[in-house]
Design an enzyme around this catalytic site. Sequence first.
Site: not given
Length: 388
Positions: A75-79, A81, A103
């Site tokens: 979660g939150g790593v930039g998938k 983007s 998601d």
Amino acid sequence: MATSLLLSRVSRATSSITLRRVVGFNSLNTQIHGGSISGTFFRERSLATLAQGASRFDEMVSVNQRKYYLLGGKGGVGKTSCAASLAVKFASHGHPTIVVSTDPAHSLSDSFSQDLSGGVLKPVQGVDSTLLALEITPETMKDEIKSQSGGKSVKNMMDSMGLGMFAGELGDLNLEDMLNAASPGIDEIAAISKVLQFMESPEYSRFTRIVFDTAPTGHTLRLLSLPDFYDSSISKITKLKKKITAAASTFKSMFGKKEIQQQEPSNELDQLKERMEKVRNVFRDVNTTEFVIVTIPTVMAVNESSRLHASLRKENVPVHRLIVNQLLPQSESDCKFCSMRRKEQTRVLGLIQNDTELSGLKLIQSPLLDAEIRGVPALKFMGDHVWR
Ligand SMILES: Nc1ncnc2c1ncn2[C@@H]1O[C@H](COP(=O)(O)OP(=O)(O)OP(=O)(O)O)[C@@H](O)[C@H]1O
């Protein structure tokens, strides 16, 4: 404890200033506000310790046939983007493209900075070529099923599937009640049913790239293994049905009644099984699908990526690329905080290079930009540095 508290206070106080100074270089802000961009910046200043990691976008774009790209990770790593920027890039290279979020906590709308919600395909504004986006919602899928089933009850549906003998157990359960119940896996079922539509419906056949912005790791693994689960469940039901028919036949012949004909599994079950196999196979075919793992240079994210790759390998899902997102670029005037973070990132990159799961993947470097990545211009900017 005291040191880490101090460090976190110091980092909080300084990060917004120093990161902006060190990472900024007016790059993304300049792009958004109309200034010129130093195009050589990222190439020249990427971490010295990293092998130069181009994504080989030329390979990704060259094939004319339909390809599915799934982007996933912690979660939150930039998938989102990375997925959105890839979709924009494919579209601008002439591939009619669909970008889909599986998601449940969608962020495609936020990423494109426009309303893409509602569970239906919507054209992305600000892209000259064909790019549609979809945030899958189980609610929309439930409505679709309800309208397709024409108000049938579960008993009627099971009857039509040749499973009427079990329907009594279910009483008069209503399909609507079942769909309205919070069923586990409903998000994944919605995603699979959409994939089937993309594969089977002629209206989608012109789309040659389908990019998935997937949910964090656990959900996505469930999505990929679900067709297998259905496949084996259908086989079990079919076997059970055969056994019951055979037992009933023996029982009846013992009492002198005419033997019951061994029934073949119903058409509907066969069709369902075939369709599940289709989804299962497409996600495992190296010619049609690639799963791109997105991570950030922290030990926790890298460990999760390593486990994700192990699971995908076990499931035979093709993986070739690993994006390491939010890398601090090199700077001449490094503050203490940045130089410590950079050291840590370098150490983590070393871990990736020595990780048995991850070391064989093509490493793609994605720099930490000086602004949030929102809107088509920002996604184009990011895409030009990640997908090259
Ligand atoms: N390279 C980058 N530089 C600067 N900001 C970034 C970068 N990559 C992502 N971000 C920002 O980080 C935040 C999270 O990114 P994103 O939504 O793409 O992650 P995600 O993995 O999809 O998150 P989630 O798991 O919550 O869906 C966003 O605000 C995004 O703009």
